[in-house]
Design an enzyme around this catalytic site. Structure first.
Site, PDB file in Angstrom:
ATOM      1  N   GLU A  98       0.879  -1.168   0.000  1.00 38.41           N
ATOM      2  CA  GLU A  98       0.000   0.000   0.000  1.00 38.41           C
ATOM      3  C   GLU A  98       0.910   1.209   0.000  1.00 38.41           C
ATOM      4  O   GLU A  98       1.815   1.325   0.825  1.00 38.41           O
ATOM      5  CB  GLU A  98      -0.911  -0.022   1.229  1.00 38.41           C
ATOM      6  CG  GLU A  98      -2.049   0.979   1.157  1.00 38.41           C
ATOM      7  CD  GLU A  98      -1.718   2.270   1.865  1.00 38.41           C
ATOM      8  OE1 GLU A  98      -1.654   3.319   1.170  1.00 38.41           O
ATOM      9  OE2 GLU A  98      -1.512   2.237   3.077  1.00 38.41           O
TER      10      GLU A  98
ATOM     11  N   CYS B 156      -2.189   8.246   4.432  1.00 37.18           N
ATOM     12  CA  CYS B 156      -2.324   7.964   3.007  1.00 37.18           C
ATOM     13  C   CYS B 156      -3.768   8.149   2.559  1.00 37.18           C
ATOM     14  O   CYS B 156      -4.034   8.282   1.362  1.00 37.18           O
ATOM     15  CB  CYS B 156      -1.836   6.556   2.692  1.00 37.18           C
ATOM     16  SG  CYS B 156      -2.431   5.305   3.831  1.00 37.18           S
TER      17      CYS B 156
END
Length: 543
Positions: free
Chosen positions: A293, A327
């Protein structure tokens, strides 16, 4: 071996303490903050259960007070990597054969310790070393990490219970083996929970891991490693290697026993690691599993019938909680011109109420960004916006790194939908809005979908159900975690499994059974109860 089928009941999410004035947890946390601030900790590597100090070290400081030293970390290199791999492979011999319930028991105990006697220790460590507020740290370092430990154990049980059909005369079985070799876990600075989950999710499945924590969050990661040891993690199953990226990563990738990469971090680093692995495919004993990720350019898209008050709160929290260093943080907005003036006025009024300062002051909503490198990168974007002709700073824009790495919550209006701060990941408290004409709703949806290479999180706002459906369809591939009339942050384990596609990662959904399946190699077993004694088939007989 025990002759019984063991059951883990479906867990409930760990409650999140409020730390409101007058609560006992508030006082306990403040005492632990002071205790940790008054001491310095040495953070060695932990290899085969033993602490290893190298001849290279780095200071660990508080980002919101960078003259305050929390401790010293020892940095690893090729020698320590070789020791760790040897230790991991030796530990694997017994760990891979460990009954699943015994592996799960360690993590269930770790969750209880974390939510009990270790709660304030882990929370304070995250607040100090990563400059998180008490509430943000509680959500991350305590609640989410405990949820990872508990729910992963529950998911593993569900995976093992999934067995194939067995027609009459045979018994078919699926065995869920760990991967051969070891897993390389590379963890980020911004979430203690992610740092704890990346090395442990594969380990729960019977694998062994080499854990390289981010140097800027090694303090809280060390506490997590010590927690796991207290919970009963056998020596060598997880080897903890602080160090600079290439110093640890390069020798790890050279080893033929690498069987997987579990990564959260920057897009550039992930692509470099993936390419490095692909360049070495011929030397590995197996094709390494790659789970990652990376980043996001997360959006909030408002329709003309959006609730402005809800939009204000969502944008403020999503863009500025933890200084935008998520994020999933909102970084770009699309607002119809009919709502712009009202939104700008209300948003400005609310953002101006934000207090910013030390994490130990519970009245602060924001603290400092993680380090000098991040500070310099974020402020370059702010300066760019200040000097641009096709954008303007609506509020904020000031910054100061004299005592801590502080950046004001900054709001930019761009007159160009492809302005730099609308397209590039900033990873800081900078939100950019593009105001679109109401009759260009569909065109702007397409713009939102195509602007960024990322597809991590996104949010849409409207009180019109037809509009919500249209937005949902138009942005189907734009986000792996999608929010309707809510901010695009704060995914919860077992509620919103987290991950994105496109350049945001492999979308293997941390906090779900899907992630665990990546660390398992299935063996199909067929047992025939009465084998045939004649090799011929009926069709071969003559008429």
């Amino acid at each position: 071996m025990a002759n019984a089928f063991f059951e883990i009941r479906e867990p409930e999410n760990e409650p999140v303490y409020s730390y409101a004035p007058g609560t006992p947890e508030r006082e306990k946390l403040k005492k632990e903050l002071e205790r940790q601030k008054q001491q310095q900790v040495e953070i060695p590597a932990i290899i085969g259960g033993k602490e290893v100090k190298t001849n290279r070290s780095a200071d660990v400081v508080i980002p919101h007070n960078h003259s305050h030293k929390l401790g010293t970390t020892y940095l690893c290199g090729e020698k320590e990597v070789e020791m760790a791999i040897e230790s991991a492979l030796e530990a694997r011999k017994e760990w891979a054969k460990m009954p699943w319930q015994d592996r799960a028991a360690i993590f269930l105990k770790a969750a209880e310790l974390l939510s009990g006697s270790w709660r304030y220790k882990i929370n304070a460590a995250t607040m100090l070393a990563q400059s998180k507020t008490a509430y943000q740290s509680e959500i991350d370092a305590v609640a989410e990490l405990a949820d990872f430990f508990r729910f992963n154990a529950y998911y593993l049980q569900e995976i093992y219970q999934d067995q194939p059909d067995s027609p009459k005369g045979m018994w078919n079985r699926s065995e869920y083996r760990p991967l051969e070799g070891f897993i390389f876990a590379v963890t980020p600075f911004n979430f203690t929970s992610i740092a704890g989950n990346l090395p442990t999710a594969p380990v729960l499945c019977g694998n062994v891991s080499i854990w390289k924590p981010a140097t800027s969050s090694v303090y809280s990661s060390y506490f997590v490693m010590k927690l796991l040891q207290e919970a009963g993690m056998p020596d060598g199953v997880i080897n903890f290697l602080p160090g600079n990226g290439a110093d640890v990563g390069n020798p790890v990738l050279e080893n033929e026993n690498l069987s997987g990469l579990h990564f959260t971090g920057s897009t550039g680093t992930f692509q470099h690691l993936w390419k490095s692995i692909s360049d070495r495919l011929e030397k590995y004993n197996t094709y390494p599993r790659i789970v990652g990720e990376t980043g996001g350019k997360d959006f909030i898209f408002a329709h003309e019938e959006a609730d402005v008050d809800a939009l204000v709160v969502a944008a403020l929290r999503a863009a500025y909680e933890y200084q935008g260093q998520k994020c999933s943080a909102a970084s770009r907005m699309y607002i119809p011109e009919s709502l712009w003036d009202e939104f700008r006025e209300k948003f400005t009024a609310e953002v101006n109420k934000i207090n910013m300062g030390e994490a130990e002051d519970f009245t602060n909503f924001m603290t400092a960004v993680i380090d000098q490198k991040a500070f310099d990168s974020i402020t370059e974007y702010i300066d760019y916006a200040k000097e641009a002709d096709d954008a303007e700073i609506v509020l904020g824009g000031d910054y100061d790194d004299s005592d801590g790495y502080f950046i004001e919550p900054t709001f930019v209006q761009s007159h160009d939908p492809h302005f730099k701060t609308m397209e590039e990941e900033i990873f800081g408290p900078v939100l950019t809005a593009y105001v679109y004409e109401n009759d260009k709703f569909e065109e702007t949806l397409e713009l939102c979908d195509n602007t960024s290479p990322y597809a991590l999180t996104g949010a849409i706002f409207s009180q019109n159900r037809y509009a919500l459906k249209q937005m949902d369809e138009a942005l189907k591939q734009a986000a792996g975690n999608f929010y309707i009339n809510d901010k695009p942050t704060a995914a919860v384990v077992n509620q919103q499994p987290f991950g994105g596609a496109r350049k945001s990662g492999t979308n293997d959904k941390a906090g779900s059974a899907a992630n665990l399946m990546r660390w398992i190699s299935i063996r199909s077993v067929k047992e025939t109860q009465e084998p045939p004694k004649d090799w011929t088939y009926p069709f071969m007989k003559e008429e």
